[in-house]
Design a protein around this motif. Sequence first.
Motif, mmCIF file in Angstrom:
data_model
loop_
_atom_site.group_PDB
_atom_site.id
_atom_site.type_symbol
_atom_site.label_atom_id
_atom_site.label_comp_id
_atom_site.label_asym_id
_atom_site.label_seq_id
_atom_site.Cartn_x
_atom_site.Cartn_y
_atom_site.Cartn_z
ATOM 1 N N GLY A 66 0.821 -1.212 0.000
ATOM 2 C CA GLY A 66 0.000 0.000 0.000
ATOM 3 C C GLY A 66 0.853 1.259 0.000
ATOM 4 O O GLY A 66 0.584 2.211 -0.732
ATOM 5 N N LEU A 67 1.899 1.267 0.841
ATOM 6 C CA LEU A 67 2.780 2.441 0.889
ATOM 7 C C LEU A 67 3.449 2.659 -0.454
ATOM 8 O O LEU A 67 3.570 3.792 -0.939
ATOM 9 C CB LEU A 67 3.850 2.262 1.978
ATOM 10 N N GLU A 68 3.892 1.579 -1.068
ATOM 11 C CA GLU A 68 4.516 1.684 -2.386
ATOM 12 C C GLU A 68 3.532 2.257 -3.413
ATOM 13 O O GLU A 68 3.893 3.045 -4.270
ATOM 14 C CB GLU A 68 4.983 0.299 -2.852
ATOM 15 N N ASP A 69 2.269 1.843 -3.292
ATOM 16 C CA ASP A 69 1.255 2.358 -4.215
ATOM 17 C C ASP A 69 1.077 3.861 -4.070
ATOM 18 O O ASP A 69 1.039 4.588 -5.058
ATOM 19 C CB ASP A 69 -0.101 1.686 -3.949
ATOM 20 N N ILE A 70 0.956 4.313 -2.814
ATOM 21 C CA ILE A 70 0.740 5.753 -2.608
ATOM 22 C C ILE A 70 1.958 6.524 -3.122
ATOM 23 O O ILE A 70 1.842 7.517 -3.832
ATOM 24 C CB ILE A 70 0.497 6.088 -1.114
ATOM 25 N N TYR B 233 -4.246 -3.367 2.030
ATOM 26 C CA TYR B 233 -3.735 -3.127 0.684
ATOM 27 C C TYR B 233 -4.814 -2.559 -0.249
ATOM 28 O O TYR B 233 -4.591 -1.574 -0.962
ATOM 29 C CB TYR B 233 -3.171 -4.440 0.127
ATOM 30 N N THR B 234 -6.005 -3.172 -0.240
ATOM 31 C CA THR B 234 -7.029 -2.722 -1.192
ATOM 32 C C THR B 234 -7.514 -1.307 -0.851
ATOM 33 O O THR B 234 -7.833 -0.534 -1.752
ATOM 34 C CB THR B 234 -8.221 -3.708 -1.250
ATOM 35 N N ALA B 235 -7.533 -0.959 0.430
ATOM 36 C CA ALA B 235 -7.956 0.405 0.791
ATOM 37 C C ALA B 235 -6.917 1.417 0.316
ATOM 38 O O ALA B 235 -7.249 2.385 -0.383
ATOM 39 C CB ALA B 235 -8.145 0.510 2.304
ATOM 40 N N PHE B 236 -5.655 1.195 0.667
ATOM 41 C CA PHE B 236 -4.625 2.169 0.290
ATOM 42 C C PHE B 236 -4.476 2.250 -1.227
ATOM 43 O O PHE B 236 -4.313 3.327 -1.801
ATOM 44 C CB PHE B 236 -3.281 1.821 0.943
ATOM 45 N N CYS B 237 -4.537 1.102 -1.866
ATOM 46 C CA CYS B 237 -4.364 1.062 -3.322
ATOM 47 C C CYS B 237 -5.495 1.846 -3.999
ATOM 48 O O CYS B 237 -5.250 2.719 -4.843
ATOM 49 C CB CYS B 237 -4.352 -0.394 -3.766
ATOM 50 N N GLY B 238 -6.732 1.566 -3.620
ATOM 51 C CA GLY B 238 -7.874 2.248 -4.248
ATOM 52 C C GLY B 238 -7.813 3.740 -4.027
ATOM 53 O O GLY B 238 -7.959 4.541 -4.966
ATOM 54 N N ILE B 239 -7.541 4.146 -2.787
ATOM 55 C CA ILE B 239 -7.514 5.584 -2.486
ATOM 56 C C ILE B 239 -6.340 6.241 -3.227
ATOM 57 O O ILE B 239 -6.471 7.331 -3.786
ATOM 58 C CB ILE B 239 -7.394 5.834 -0.959
#
Length: 502
Positions: free
Chosen positions: A99-103, A151-157
């Motif tokens: 998730g951090l990598e996604d943001i 993961y799905t929350a951070f990725c989507g946002i």
Amino acid sequence: MTARLKPVASDRETFDVRNPATGESVGTFPVHTAADIAERLAAARPAQKWWDDLGFSGRKKRMQRWVRWLARDCDELYEIGFRETGKPKADVQLELLAGLEDIRWAAAHAKGVLGEKRVAPGLAMMNFDARVSYEPLGVIGIITPWNAPVYTAFCGIAYALASGNAVIMKPSELAAATGVYAVESFYKANPDAPEGLVSWITGFGETGSALCRSGVDKLGFTGSVPTGRRVMAACAENLTPVLLELGGKDATIIDDDADLDAAASSIVWGSMWNAGQACVGVERVYVVEKVRDEFLRKVEERARQVSVGIDELSDIGPMTVPNQIEIIRRHVTDALDRGATALVGGLDSIQPPYVHPIVLVDVPEESSAVQEETFGPVVVINTVPDIDEAVRRANATSFGLGSSVFSGKRGAEIAARLRAGGTTINSVLTFVGMPSLPFGGVGDSGFGRFHGDDGLREFTRAKATTRKRFNMGEDMQQFPRTKEQFDVVYKVVKLRYGRRFR
Ligand code: NAD
């Protein structure tokens, strides 16, 4: 946990999220209604304008702040994730890292991918300047599942925000605390952000359905295939576009020159991590006959070492949802009834709320354990005479999310033949953790992409802008039409397109 929302009214319907192993309540959350969502949407509109006006650099700064805040404060998230779904903290950690990598990635690359670019105007319009840019859609609804709630929350946002949108997120009713944490953490890092830029709603399917019908500008859904169909039907009422990230039945192929130690340990981890409750978990393996016995020996040895329990550092924790245990029981029973062999475990491995590792071999292809998503620490290993047969069987389900292949020489060649959104060679699942690569499925696994350039464009509309730079002699967009103009264009067509061209 409710910093940006009105406190829950005493007459409001609520639900508790409970630890699946202990039954302990992890939090009480409101059941939000269509009226609540309309309020969120009204607040999101001006907030989105504020966010859009910040431009790429203003948004990047705030998303980077969010990453830093999360990295420093993540102890609370480890605790929530562990208590809410029962998953070991190492699994929460994997999700957090992704998730951090996604943001980080989405914030860093939004300008390069979505910023205005000059493109060639083409022969007929050569007197024009031509540009393409990607504009935010507005307000994005994000619905997430319970199995990878961090993961799905951070990725989507992340992808919705980086491309300039506001977000209303509905986490799963089984993992609401994680979803609320994800939203609230954005405000902890960015107290200047206006209310409504990112907001959460909680509840069951009805709340999700109301979000689909609310008039959001796109709906990003991650969850099961049956719910995905309902989401798409509900969104169709307002012609709301959808992104569907659905289930999988990922296959791995083991070639006769594969590194069998690496393959065996990757298969055991890939099928058992998160207690097998992973959309991209390895559920099927096709091993070439020549190396079958040695491979099975190595898998058996490793699978028997997997620890199960509610300890923070267990290899696998409890199953989060009781219903899923019944699906696992049905699949294993069906496979054994049809003549499969249990190499590790069996029906007695199912000890609710835990399921201990189960490795099934020689499972008939028509079995539910081969065709349907099992979503537990269960892996099917079938033997094939050659790679052609392995590819044929790997591609023979309705799903197409991830896949992998272990091979000495032919990895890339085999990978290219697999019908899936992503394929890993000589490892498993790696594409999920690389935000620069698109992530999504084919067939029943859904459509649309999170991650990568495609993930950023997913929540935008392409905008074309042209500007006249100078007048051309033969302007086809003006009256009156003349014979001279027709003759010039007639010749140009023959010269330009009537010969070999690149
Ligand atoms: P689910 O479909 O039961 O629920 C997902 C979400 O949809 C929840 O928030 C739920 O409340 C909501 N929902 C339920 N009914 C709804 C309706 N009618 N309209 C709108 N929303 C509704 O899925 P789940 O059991 O929470 O998650 C597991 C599934 O998710 C598995 O199939 C797994 O493979 C899939 N998944 C896919 C990915 C991916 O990226 N492809 C990632 C994680 C999980």
